[in-house]
Design an enzyme around this catalytic site. Structure first.
Site, PDB file in Angstrom:
ATOM      1  N   TYR A  53       0.850  -1.192   0.000  1.00 43.78           N
ATOM      2  CA  TYR A  53       0.000   0.000   0.000  1.00 43.78           C
ATOM      3  C   TYR A  53       0.890   1.248   0.000  1.00 43.78           C
ATOM      4  O   TYR A  53       1.706   1.444   0.907  1.00 43.78           O
ATOM      5  CB  TYR A  53      -0.923   0.024   1.215  1.00 43.78           C
ATOM      6  N   LYS A 215     -23.199   8.032  -4.490  1.00 40.81           N
ATOM      7  CA  LYS A 215     -22.551   9.232  -5.045  1.00 40.81           C
ATOM      8  C   LYS A 215     -22.475   9.225  -6.566  1.00 40.81           C
ATOM      9  O   LYS A 215     -22.287  10.276  -7.177  1.00 40.81           O
ATOM     10  CB  LYS A 215     -21.161   9.395  -4.455  1.00 40.81           C
TER      11      LYS A 215
END
Length: 325
Positions: A53, A215
């Site tokens: 990550y 959204k």
């Protein structure tokens, strides 16, 4: 926040986990600090990261924040190893690579152990028992307290979980896979295997890569993952007509309960059989706080049944009892 046991083990974690996929890339240290503080203040304990990550920056950030912001002993730190930035070999499950990766993770995190260490993915080029031996070595050496896997399909999880139950090996505590109203594929074989073996599920992308928040109903916001060049391909598969029908149902349920689509979608997956803790990633502390507010919500049975029906995957032979087909 309510605490749950991870699978058939003594490890207890908060029933919502904090994901760090964007830390060190899209989420800077200031925003990461605000997220971790909000999560800790809400009673959250499980923080999930991985050695890849942010190219390792997510672990660096978490380590710095544990040093100055949130006590290490208050967190259940989970990380993963095995993914490699090689287009010809996306995973390396060799014992040597995995243990070296764990040592590097510990150095970045600034700790002598992680609470949960997971194989990031199945490596078809390495014997599974070799990869699993790395988990045993990590636990026996004290570098990891518990072990798990991530992104394993049904037969892989069943084989790994059964292997680890033999002898004095470390049983698998958890399995992290994508699971949401828009992605119910694990219900085919992974979930039954996990339930049978006592492995707790840690759903990733529990909000359907953000789509279940609603959204994207009227377009793609410029500041969303779908509007990001890097993450648009990650979101795009969930912007089809089938997903739209499910999002509409979630929105209708939210309106009826005077809550938000985010809370409805997250409560649904949080309380599915076998689930220990969905892993929630947020762009900022405000988004995370909105997700954490689901703690007080339990969906009525009729709402759960309606959402189950509208999102039901097609499972036929041989997953269902053959005599009923």
């Amino acid at each position: 926040m309510e605490q749950r046991h991870l699978g058939r083990t003594g490890l207890r974690v908060s029933r919502i986990g904090l994901g760090t996929l964007t830390w060190g890339r899209d989420t800077d240290e200031h925003d990461a600090a605000e997220q971790l503080k909000a999560f800790w203040d809400a009673g959250g304990t499980l923080v999930d990261t991985a050695d890849v990550y942010g190219g390792g920056e997510a672990e660096y950030l978490l380590g710095r924040l544990m040093e100055r912001l949130v006590p290490r002993q208050d967190l259940v730190v989970s990380t993963k190893a095995g993914s490699v930035p090689d287009p010809d070999r996306r995973t390396d499950g060799s014992r040597g690579h995995l243990l070296a990766a764990l040592d590097a993770s510990l150095a970045r995190l600034g700790t002598d152990h992680v609470d949960l260490w997971q194989l990031h993915a199945f490596d078809p080029c390495t014997p599974l028992e070799e990869s699993l031996q790395a988990l045993d070595i990590a636990v026996r050496s004290g570098r990891a307290r518990y072990a798990g896997v991530s992104n394993f399909c049904g037969w892989q999880l069943a084989k790994a979980g059964t292997w680890q139950l033999m002898g004095d090996r470390t049983r698998l505590a958890g399995a992290q896979l994508e699971y949401s109203l828009l992605q119910r594929g694990i219900e085919r074989e992974v979930l039954p295997a996990a339930l049978d073996l006592g492995i707790g599920l840690l759903p990733s992308s529990p909000l359907g890569r953000g789509v279940l928040t609603g959204k994207y109903r009227h377009g793609t916001p410029a500041d969303s993952r779908g509007g990001s060049e890097a993450l648009a391909p990650f979101v795009e598969p969930y912007l089809d007509d089938t997903a739209s029908r499910i999002v509409d149902a979630v929105t209708t349920a939210a309106d009826g309960l005077a809550t938000t689509p985010l809370q409805v979608a997250l409560a649904w997956v949080r309380d599915r059989p076998g689930v220990t803790a969905p892993i929630v990633g947020a762009r900022n502390a405000q988004q995370l706080t909105a997700a954490l507010s689901v703690e007080g919500l339990s969906l009525p049975d009729e709402i759960c049944r309606a959402l189950d029906d509208v999102s039901a995957p097609v499972h036929r032979y041989p997953d269902h009892d053959w005599s009923t087909l």
